[in-house]
Motif scaffolding. Sequence first.
Motif, PDB file in Angstrom:
ATOM      1  N   ASP A   1       0.579  15.829   0.841  1.00  0.00           N
ATOM      2  CA  ASP A   1      -0.341  15.454  -0.233  1.00  0.00           C
ATOM      3  C   ASP A   1      -1.700  15.078   0.347  1.00  0.00           C
ATOM      4  OD1 ASP A   1      -0.510  12.612   0.352  1.00  0.00           O
ATOM      5  OD2 ASP A   1       1.432  12.360  -0.596  1.00  0.00           O
ATOM      6  N   GLU A   2      -2.705  15.033  -0.507  1.00  0.00           N
ATOM      7  CA  GLU A   2      -4.090  14.830  -0.067  1.00  0.00           C
ATOM      8  C   GLU A   2      -4.303  13.452   0.548  1.00  0.00           C
ATOM      9  OE1 GLU A   2      -6.764  15.657  -3.248  1.00  0.00           O
ATOM     10  OE2 GLU A   2      -6.173  17.765  -3.433  1.00  0.00           O
ATOM     11  N   TYR A   3      -3.598  12.451   0.035  1.00  0.00           N
ATOM     12  CA  TYR A   3      -3.757  11.094   0.580  1.00  0.00           C
ATOM     13  C   TYR A   3      -3.385  11.079   2.061  1.00  0.00           C
ATOM     14  CZ  TYR A   3      -3.007   6.148   1.475  1.00  0.00           C
ATOM     15  OH  TYR A   3      -3.053   4.884   2.031  1.00  0.00           O
ATOM     16  N   ASP A   4      -2.232  11.665   2.406  1.00  0.00           N
ATOM     17  CA  ASP A   4      -1.789  11.676   3.799  1.00  0.00           C
ATOM     18  C   ASP A   4      -2.691  12.561   4.655  1.00  0.00           C
ATOM     19  OD1 ASP A   4       0.384   9.927   3.487  1.00  0.00           O
ATOM     20  OD2 ASP A   4       1.624  11.525   2.687  1.00  0.00           O
TER      21      ASP A   4
ATOM     22  N   TYR B   1      -0.025   4.487  12.041  1.00  0.00           N
ATOM     23  CA  TYR B   1       0.787   3.813  11.025  1.00  0.00           C
ATOM     24  C   TYR B   1       1.388   2.509  11.538  1.00  0.00           C
ATOM     25  CZ  TYR B   1       0.459   7.981   8.140  1.00  0.00           C
ATOM     26  OH  TYR B   1      -0.011   9.018   7.364  1.00  0.00           O
TER      27      TYR B   1
ATOM     28  N   ASP C   1       3.336  -0.184  -5.307  1.00  0.00           N
ATOM     29  CA  ASP C   1       1.915  -0.070  -4.944  1.00  0.00           C
ATOM     30  C   ASP C   1       0.993  -0.142  -6.155  1.00  0.00           C
ATOM     31  OD1 ASP C   1       2.433   2.365  -6.101  1.00  0.00           O
ATOM     32  OD2 ASP C   1       1.642   3.582  -4.477  1.00  0.00           O
TER      33      ASP C   1
ATOM     34  N   ASP D   1      -5.926  12.999   4.270  1.00  0.00           N
ATOM     35  CA  ASP D   1      -7.130  12.226   4.548  1.00  0.00           C
ATOM     36  C   ASP D   1      -6.864  11.109   5.553  1.00  0.00           C
ATOM     37  OD1 ASP D   1      -8.570  13.806   2.808  1.00  0.00           O
ATOM     38  OD2 ASP D   1      -8.375  12.428   1.122  1.00  0.00           O
ATOM     39  N   PHE D   2      -5.666  10.486   5.463  1.00  0.00           N
ATOM     40  CA  PHE D   2      -5.347   9.385   6.381  1.00  0.00           C
ATOM     41  C   PHE D   2      -5.182   9.903   7.802  1.00  0.00           C
ATOM     42  CE2 PHE D   2      -2.658   6.211   8.444  1.00  0.00           C
ATOM     43  CZ  PHE D   2      -3.328   5.054   8.104  1.00  0.00           C
TER      44      PHE D   2
ATOM     45  N   LYS E   1       5.960   3.820   2.491  1.00  0.00           N
ATOM     46  CA  LYS E   1       6.668   4.794   3.330  1.00  0.00           C
ATOM     47  C   LYS E   1       7.659   4.072   4.236  1.00  0.00           C
ATOM     48  CE  LYS E   1       2.855   8.178   3.620  1.00  0.00           C
ATOM     49  NZ  LYS E   1       2.010   7.672   2.568  1.00  0.00           N
TER      50      LYS E   1
ATOM     51  N   SER F   1       0.842  -1.194   0.000  1.00  0.00           N
ATOM     52  CA  SER F   1       0.000   0.000   0.000  1.00  0.00           C
ATOM     53  C   SER F   1       0.880   1.249   0.000  1.00  0.00           C
ATOM     54  CB  SER F   1      -0.895   0.010   1.239  1.00  0.00           C
ATOM     55  OG  SER F   1      -0.115   0.237   2.406  1.00  0.00           O
ATOM     56  N   LYS F   2       0.262   2.390  -0.214  1.00  0.00           N
ATOM     57  CA  LYS F   2       1.016   3.649  -0.187  1.00  0.00           C
ATOM     58  C   LYS F   2       1.679   3.860   1.176  1.00  0.00           C
ATOM     59  CE  LYS F   2      -1.752   6.111  -3.661  1.00  0.00           C
ATOM     60  NZ  LYS F   2      -0.668   6.153  -4.659  1.00  0.00           N
ATOM     61  N   ASN F   3       0.966   3.535   2.234  1.00  0.00           N
ATOM     62  CA  ASN F   3       1.539   3.700   3.565  1.00  0.00           C
ATOM     63  C   ASN F   3       2.661   2.702   3.832  1.00  0.00           C
ATOM     64  OD1 ASN F   3      -0.035   5.880   4.301  1.00  0.00           O
ATOM     65  ND2 ASN F   3      -1.639   4.624   5.208  1.00  0.00           N
TER      66      ASN F   3
END
Length: 309
Positions: free
Chosen positions: A241-244, A189, A140, A246-247, A107, A102-104
Motif C-alpha cells: 500500500d502507498e503508506y508503506d 521500524y 489507530d 512512502d515510509f 503492525k 500508529s499504523k506502524n
Amino acid sequence: MNISNLIELIRASVSNEGSISSVLGFACVLDDLKASYAFFSNDEEEIKRAIKKNAYVIISEKKIKIYDKDVFYLLVDDLQVALFRLVRFISEEKKLNFVLSSKNELKFCNAFKLNILSKNIFLDFKKLIKANNKEHFFCDDEFYILKLCANFIKLKNAKFELLEQGSLFFTSIICKDLYFKNLYFPNIYAQSFSNVLSYLVENQLEYNFHSDRLKFFKIFFINKKYKLCSNSERALILVFDEYDFDFFKEGFKHVKGFKSALKASLFCDFSYAKLENLSFLNFRYCLLLESEEEVLRAFSNKDEENTLF
C-alpha cells in the motif's frame, strides 16, 4: 441485563412489550445468538430466525412485524449508535483499556498477537462484549476509540538501542533491558516495535513476538540476470500500500543504492510501464508497490531455485 435498563441505555422505544424481564447476552450475528439473548438486526429474515432461536429481545431501526408477542421489539433511530452505546457501557463496566496506536505500531501489535480493533462496530462487537476485565485493545483511529470510552491510552516513544547487523532487513535491538537478535524487519521500524514492547512490559502483559505475522513487506533477491534467486546483493523490496511505500522510501533514502519504482508515476526514481523494464536499470535495492504475483511473473527463473525471503 434488565430489559428496562437496556431500553434506557440504547434510547429505544418499545414496539412490543414481551413477557421476559432480562437478557443474558447480546449478539448482532446469528451464529453468536443464544437463547435468552438480545439480537440487533435490520434484516427481517434474520429476525425471524432469531426468534426461532429464542431471542428475548429484538432491536432494530426498522419497524418489524411482530411474530411473537412474548418477545420484546425495540425500535432505535440508528442500530450502529445503539451498539456503540451498549459497548461503551460494557467497556466502562469491565474497565477495558483502549490504546491509540500508529499504523506502524499496529503492525507489531499483530506480530505480538494483541487485540486489534477493525474500526467497524459490527465486527468488533463480539470481542468487546466478551472481553475479560481490564483487557487491552489497540486501534489507530482516535475518533472510533472515543465512541467506545471516555479515556484512552496513547503509546509513548520508548527508549531503545540498535545493535549493528549484517543485513538491511534484520534488526537487533535492546529495549527494556531485553535483547532481541536478528528480528526480521528493517531497523526503520525499531521505534514502533519498541513502543509496543515497552507498553507490554510496563503493564506486565505476556508477550511473544511472531515475525511471520509481519505481512506488510516482502523481500525478493535477484541475480545479475535480474532473475529471482536464493541470495544476492541486489533485492526488490515489495510493499502493498502507498503508506508503506512512502515510509520505506523516506526511511531508506540515505541507503546507498536504494531506489524506488512505480508504474507510470513521477513520484519515484524509476517509472515503468512493465515490471520487466527494471531489468535495464542500476540499483542495489528497489522499492516496489506491486502484487507478489506480478513480481514472480516478471522475474521468475525456472532454471534456478527461487526462494522468497
